[in-house]
Scaffold this motif. Structure first.
Motif, PDB file in Angstrom:
ATOM      1  N   ASN A 301      50.383  40.815 -22.025  1.00 56.55           N
ATOM      2  CA  ASN A 301      49.929  39.432 -21.807  1.00 56.55           C
ATOM      3  C   ASN A 301      50.831  38.654 -20.862  1.00 56.55           C
ATOM      4  OD1 ASN A 301      47.897  39.946 -23.674  1.00 56.55           O
ATOM      5  ND2 ASN A 301      49.209  39.269 -25.368  1.00 56.55           N
ATOM      6  N   ASN A 302      51.364  39.344 -19.878  1.00 52.58           N
ATOM      7  CA  ASN A 302      52.304  38.699 -18.979  1.00 52.58           C
ATOM      8  C   ASN A 302      51.943  39.035 -17.543  1.00 52.58           C
ATOM      9  OD1 ASN A 302      54.708  37.657 -17.782  1.00 52.58           O
ATOM     10  ND2 ASN A 302      55.764  37.997 -19.718  1.00 52.58           N
ATOM     11  N   LYS A 303      51.903  38.014 -16.703  1.00 57.98           N
ATOM     12  CA  LYS A 303      51.581  38.246 -15.293  1.00 57.98           C
ATOM     13  C   LYS A 303      52.803  38.759 -14.537  1.00 57.98           C
ATOM     14  CE  LYS A 303      48.218  34.469 -14.956  1.00 57.98           C
ATOM     15  NZ  LYS A 303      48.103  33.047 -14.621  1.00 57.98           N
ATOM     16  N   TYR A 304      53.959  38.682 -15.200  1.00 57.99           N
ATOM     17  CA  TYR A 304      55.206  39.013 -14.519  1.00 57.99           C
ATOM     18  C   TYR A 304      55.833  40.261 -15.100  1.00 57.99           C
ATOM     19  CZ  TYR A 304      54.879  34.451 -12.390  1.00 57.99           C
ATOM     20  OH  TYR A 304      54.451  33.384 -11.669  1.00 57.99           O
ATOM     21  N   LEU A 305      56.672  40.867 -14.285  1.00 58.41           N
ATOM     22  CA  LEU A 305      57.422  42.032 -14.711  1.00 58.41           C
ATOM     23  C   LEU A 305      58.897  41.711 -14.444  1.00 58.41           C
ATOM     24  CD1 LEU A 305      56.474  44.807 -15.736  1.00 58.41           C
ATOM     25  CD2 LEU A 305      56.554  45.607 -13.375  1.00 58.41           C
ATOM     26  N   GLY A 306      59.757  42.025 -15.395  1.00 58.51           N
ATOM     27  CA  GLY A 306      61.203  41.842 -15.183  1.00 58.51           C
ATOM     28  C   GLY A 306      61.729  43.051 -14.440  1.00 58.51           C
ATOM     29  N   LEU A 307      62.041  42.873 -13.148  1.00 60.41           N
ATOM     30  CA  LEU A 307      62.479  43.992 -12.317  1.00 60.41           C
ATOM     31  C   LEU A 307      63.969  43.916 -12.056  1.00 60.41           C
ATOM     32  CD1 LEU A 307      59.865  44.174  -9.407  1.00 60.41           C
ATOM     33  CD2 LEU A 307      60.069  45.721 -11.374  1.00 60.41           C
ATOM     34  N   ALA A 628      54.226  29.954 -26.189  1.00 58.76           N
ATOM     35  CA  ALA A 628      54.361  29.132 -24.980  1.00 58.76           C
ATOM     36  C   ALA A 628      54.277  29.996 -23.730  1.00 58.76           C
ATOM     37  CB  ALA A 628      55.690  28.374 -25.009  1.00 58.76           C
ATOM     38  N   LEU A 629      54.936  31.140 -23.771  1.00 57.18           N
ATOM     39  CA  LEU A 629      54.918  32.033 -22.615  1.00 57.18           C
ATOM     40  C   LEU A 629      53.490  32.510 -22.340  1.00 57.18           C
ATOM     41  CD1 LEU A 629      56.585  33.726 -20.518  1.00 57.18           C
ATOM     42  CD2 LEU A 629      56.442  35.590 -22.168  1.00 57.18           C
ATOM     43  N   GLU A 630      52.795  32.915 -23.397  1.00 56.27           N
ATOM     44  CA  GLU A 630      51.449  33.443 -23.189  1.00 56.27           C
ATOM     45  C   GLU A 630      50.475  32.341 -22.769  1.00 56.27           C
ATOM     46  OE1 GLU A 630      50.352  36.159 -26.358  1.00 56.27           O
ATOM     47  OE2 GLU A 630      52.019  37.486 -25.849  1.00 56.27           O
ATOM     48  N   LEU A 631      50.732  31.117 -23.215  1.00 62.84           N
ATOM     49  CA  LEU A 631      49.895  29.992 -22.781  1.00 62.84           C
ATOM     50  C   LEU A 631      50.081  29.753 -21.278  1.00 62.84           C
ATOM     51  CD1 LEU A 631      47.926  27.802 -23.854  1.00 62.84           C
ATOM     52  CD2 LEU A 631      49.892  26.280 -24.066  1.00 62.84           C
ATOM     53  N   GLU A 632      51.316  29.803 -20.841  1.00 65.32           N
ATOM     54  CA  GLU A 632      51.576  29.644 -19.405  1.00 65.32           C
ATOM     55  C   GLU A 632      50.918  30.778 -18.614  1.00 65.32           C
ATOM     56  OE1 GLU A 632      55.669  29.944 -18.114  1.00 65.32           O
ATOM     57  OE2 GLU A 632      55.059  29.784 -16.008  1.00 65.32           O
ATOM     58  N   MET A 633      51.065  32.010 -19.123  1.00 65.17           N
ATOM     59  CA  MET A 633      50.518  33.165 -18.413  1.00 65.17           C
ATOM     60  C   MET A 633      48.993  33.119 -18.341  1.00 65.17           C
ATOM     61  SD  MET A 633      52.927  34.828 -17.256  1.00 65.17           S
ATOM     62  CE  MET A 633      54.485  33.971 -17.310  1.00 65.17           C
ATOM     63  N   ALA A 634      48.385  32.503 -19.369  1.00 61.76           N
ATOM     64  CA  ALA A 634      46.927  32.462 -19.410  1.00 61.76           C
ATOM     65  C   ALA A 634      46.358  31.407 -18.459  1.00 61.76           C
ATOM     66  CB  ALA A 634      46.465  32.174 -20.837  1.00 61.76           C
ATOM     67  N   ALA A 635      47.177  30.424 -18.074  1.00 61.25           N
ATOM     68  CA  ALA A 635      46.664  29.273 -17.321  1.00 61.25           C
ATOM     69  C   ALA A 635      46.033  29.698 -15.996  1.00 61.25           C
ATOM     70  CB  ALA A 635      47.803  28.285 -17.072  1.00 61.25           C
ATOM     71  N   ALA A 636      44.834  29.179 -15.725  1.00 65.40           N
ATOM     72  CA  ALA A 636      44.127  29.495 -14.483  1.00 65.40           C
ATOM     73  C   ALA A 636      44.888  28.892 -13.309  1.00 65.40           C
ATOM     74  CB  ALA A 636      42.719  28.917 -14.542  1.00 65.40           C
ATOM     75  N   GLU A 637      45.033  29.690 -12.253  1.00 68.99           N
ATOM     76  CA  GLU A 637      45.745  29.163 -11.102  1.00 68.99           C
ATOM     77  C   GLU A 637      44.869  28.239 -10.274  1.00 68.99           C
ATOM     78  OE1 GLU A 637      48.113  32.515  -9.287  1.00 68.99           O
ATOM     79  OE2 GLU A 637      48.081  32.794 -11.461  1.00 68.99           O
ATOM     80  N   GLY A 638      45.496  27.258  -9.663  1.00 68.84           N
ATOM     81  CA  GLY A 638      44.764  26.364  -8.769  1.00 68.84           C
ATOM     82  C   GLY A 638      43.941  25.313  -9.511  1.00 68.84           C
ATOM     83  N   GLU A 639      43.979  25.314 -10.829  1.00 67.08           N
ATOM     84  CA  GLU A 639      43.229  24.323 -11.595  1.00 67.08           C
ATOM     85  C   GLU A 639      43.933  22.972 -11.497  1.00 67.08           C
ATOM     86  OE1 GLU A 639      40.339  24.293 -13.552  1.00 67.08           O
ATOM     87  OE2 GLU A 639      40.841  22.173 -13.734  1.00 67.08           O
TER      88      GLU A 639
END
Ligand SMILES: [Zn+2]
Ligand SMILES: [Zn+2]
Ligand SMILES: [Zn+2]
Length: 761
Positions: A301-307, A628-639
């Motif tokens: 459930n995360n748009k990001y990866l810790g690299l 909170a993290l998953e809520l941020e990740m779920a947010a539609a971009e550009g809205e």
């Protein structure tokens, strides 16, 4: 022409000038200028005595300041005249210990390009050698036992240099001149692999790589402790690691061999690439590409990866044999401290790892990987400050006698401060396990030794149950200074920027002890370093069941539904599919009706929990901050849409009507808005409401600087939205860039507050 008269100078250089190639630099510079004399590390600074032609001396002093090695940081350079003694030649003298040391300890530095090239070059004597380092790179903080930083005071003392290494070490023209941890295959540490009862001493990396390729979990001893590694594309291996480690959903970090591989998995903007390649080599959160083929279980459930990229030769060499993306997570059971000795690994990691890749260079100080988040290509948000950054100091805007600030409870760090210098510990974790609390005490003792400070002043959080607070209160013969949690957050942000305030402070987090008996966490303060006044807060909501509501976001959703809809709350909960077992449901209803065991909170974290649970985005919390993290990740971009919510006055206190905001968000969702859209609008609206409140306080007070702190500011979406709105209003905005906005920064804030209070008297 008569011979020019000679003159002499004595220089004292302090800052980060030991273990960074500073003496060799001075040596070469002195020779270039035909100066005689010596340079020496003392436990306070680097001392230089030089004599020669006045013009050369002047040029020498100028270039010391302007051309110091990349890793050095000069905080002060004191130059005095000295009588020339007719010295000949220039020498590096043995280090001297002085009482009351001020010398700062260098941080670990990722392997430099030269060393990486050597270990990959079959013609080089260090070909394939995993412990290669030089003056410009390698272990520092994690191997230092005491100061000054010299080989005998490190865990490398166990290895006698071979003649060839010694020659390099003594040769001022060599890259390894006075490289304290220098080593080679002949004289240095070595690797082995333990698997079952077997110990493998040759072709170790090939064997480890093979195990990783078939989905095994290998414990790997690195710079600051053990990692647990597995193939990040191997679904079963990743699932296995989660199960064994007892970590349900918290994202794992992934190491890849180089920037190209990172680019294949994630979108890298300039800031992200820059952070990945920085000498601190932190874990950097980067946006996954659509076709990223890493196992989804690595960061669910995360748009990001810790690299992160390899930061020791061991890592780089391993990639010649291992899969091209490795999960590299701290070697511990969830919530326990990092394992860093071989013996501990064999016992504590026995049920977690299939094999152990070990070596015999001891780690003196365990240090986790640091984590940073580049926000919208323009913010660097430190999430965890550890390897690479610690023990770099932060300058404080206030001078003081030595102070120990013990930090908070979660993500604990502590801080030693003296004379305007703050030395923060590495991230230690949550203090509520015996092991972590034990290590916290050990680490305080080690830092006191390294800095030769024994503070008689201790700053602590007001929360009586924090282990750090209990530790502070148990110390005898010291002056105690209690610091309110959110004041510490804002003070940390101010201090990081060298500011004293006053400013408007937005402290948004999960939980902090409020002096009025309620739980704070959504606070608008007017603060300087010494004092604060509460000017506003989020609406207060009961926490039904106390801690139980912190752990279960569904309870928070129901508490907000109750506040928003009154008696209709149960109907709304059913519409949202928030189902409890009958007994729990009855207790919850009773708690909401009577306020039984339901302390009030103005926490922003709990508001995020409630919204995440109501929208069905996250209803089970397995780690702190997950909803909170998953809520941020779920947010539609550009809205760009948002919901209106008012400000109220409660006496002189401004109250942000976050219940109204919740009601609008949930109402929109129930009338058909998709969760990503509602999640984005919620972020936009909260940012607007906060900006509106800031504007009102600015009108009231004339303050035009605002400091943003607290764990909520790990949220890049909220930070970006709010930052832009505050900029439009003409605010000067201070954000964290060197210390975490979360509770990892609390100790710095406590130290700054204590220093300012001591100064006031
Ligand atoms: Zn190097
Ligand atoms: Zn050697
Ligand atoms: Zn906090």
């Amino acid at each position: 022409m008569p011979p020019e008269k000679l003159s002499g100078k004595k220089l004292q250089v302090s800052g980060v000038v030991q273990g960074v190639g500073f003496r060799p630099f001075v040596y070469r510079l002195a020779r270039e200028h035909h100066l005689a004399g010596w340079v020496c590390n003392t436990s306070r600074c680097v001392e230089i005595v030089v004599e020669g032609r006045p013009a050369s001396l002047d040029s020498f002093v100028r270039r010391i300041a302007s051309q110091a090695p990349a890793l050095a940081r000069i905080d002060s350079l004191v130059v005095e005249e000295a009588e020339p003694q007719g010295r000949e030649g220039f020498a590096i003298l043995e280090s001297r210990r002085l009482p009351g040391t001020e010398a700062l300890i260098p941080a670990d530095v990722s392997t430099c390009a030269d060393c990486f090239r050597e270990v990959m070059d079959p013609a080089d004597q260090r070909y394939g050698y995993p412990f290669t380092n030089c003056t410009n790179c390698g272990p520092r903080f994690t191997i230092i036992r005491s100061v000054p930083y010299d080989r005998p005071h490190t865990t490398m003392a166990a290895f006698a240099m071979c003649p060839r290494c010694r020659e390099e070490y003594q040769n001022p023209e060599d890259r390894r001149f006075h490289a304290e941890p220098t080593a080679c295959p002949v004289c240095g540490p070595h690797l082995w692999l333990e698997e079952g009862g077997r110990v493998l001493e040759s072709d170790v990396l090939e064997a480890a790589g093979k195990l990783l390729r078939v989905g095994k979990i290998v414990a790997i001893k690195g710079l600051g402790g053990f990692h647990l590694a597995c193939d990040a594309r191997h679904h079963e291996a990743v699932a296995n690691l989660r199960e064994r480690k007892g970590r349900v959903a918290k994202p794992f970090a992934v190491m890849v061999p180089d920037l190209n591989e990172a680019e294949r998995l994630c979108h890298l903007d300039d800031l992200t690439a820059h952070l990945l390649l920085s000498p601190e080599r932190p874990v950097v959160l980067a946006r996954k590409r659509d076709h990223c083929d890493i196992a989804p279980q690595v960061a669910p459930n995360n748009k990001y990866l810790g690299l992160m990229l390899p930061y020791t030769p061991l890592h780089l060499l391993l990639f010649s044999h291992a899969p091209a993306a490795l999960v590299m997570t701290s070697g511990n059971l969830s919530e326990e401290p990092l394992v860093f000795t071989n013996d501990e690994a064999r016992t504590r990691l026995r049920s977690l790892a299939d094999a152990f890749l070990m070596h015999n260079r001891d780690i003196q100080v365990p240090c986790d990987d640091s984590v940073v988040r580049p926000g919208a290509g323009r913010f660097t948000i430190p999430l965890r400050r550890a390897r690479g950054f610690v023990p770099q100091t932060v300058s404080l805007p206030v001078d003081s006698e030595p102070i120990l600030a013990v930090g908070g409870e979660q993500k604990n760090t502590f801080c030693l401060a003296w004379k305007g210098t703050a030395l923060l510990s590495q991230h230690l974790g949550d203090l509520d396990t015996v092991e972590t609390f034990d290590y916290f005490q050990l680490a305080i003792a080690h830092f006191k030794d390294l800095s030769r400070k024994d503070p008689r002043v201790i700053a602590y959080d007001l929360h009586p149950q924090y282990f750090s607070t209990r530790y502070a209160l148990a110390q005898e013969g010291v002056k105690l200074i209690g610091v309110q949690h959110h004041h510490a957050h804002i003070a940390a942000c101010l201090a990081e920027h060298g500011r004293r305030g006053p400013c408007l402070g937005l402290a948004l987090d999960g939980t902090g002890y409020g002096p009025d008996g309620t739980i704070w966490g959504g606070e608008l303060l007017i603060a300087d370093l010494a004092d604060y006044q509460r000017q506003g807060r989020l609406a207060q909501i009961p926490l039904p069941g106390g801690e139980a509501a912190v752990r279960d976001p569904r309870r928070m959703a129901v508490a907000y539904l109750h506040a928003a809809w009154g008696k209709e709350f149960a109907q709304k909960a059913r519409e949202l599919g928030l189902i409890f077992d009958p007994l729990e449901g009855r207790i919850l209803t009773h708690q909401l009706a009577t306020g039984l065991n339901s302390p009030l909170t103005s926490s922003t974290g709990r508001l995020f929990d409630a919204v995440a649970a109501a929208l069905g985005i996250c209803r089970t919390r397995t780690y702190e901050g997950q909803p909170a993290l998953e809520l941020e990740m779920a947010a539609a971009e550009g809205e760009e849409g948002w919901y209106p919510a008012p400000l109220h006055a409660d006496g002189s206190l401004l109250v942000l009507d976050t219940v109204a905001l919740f009601k609008e968000t949930v109402g929109d969702y129930l009338s058909g808005a998709a969760p990503p859209r509602a999640a984005a609008r919620f972020h936009n609206s909260l940012a607007r409401l906060l900006a509106q409140a800031c504007a009102a306080i600015k009108d009231r007070t004339g303050l035009e600087t605002v400091a943003l702190s607290g764990g909520v500011f790990q949220n890049a979406l909220l930070l970006t939205r709010l930052y832009d709105l505050l900029s439009e209003q003409g605010f000067e905005i201070l954000t964290h860039t060197r210390t975490p906005p979360n509770d990892g920064g609390i100790s710095l804030g406590q130290a700054a507050v204590a220093a300012a209070r001591l100064e006031k008297g």
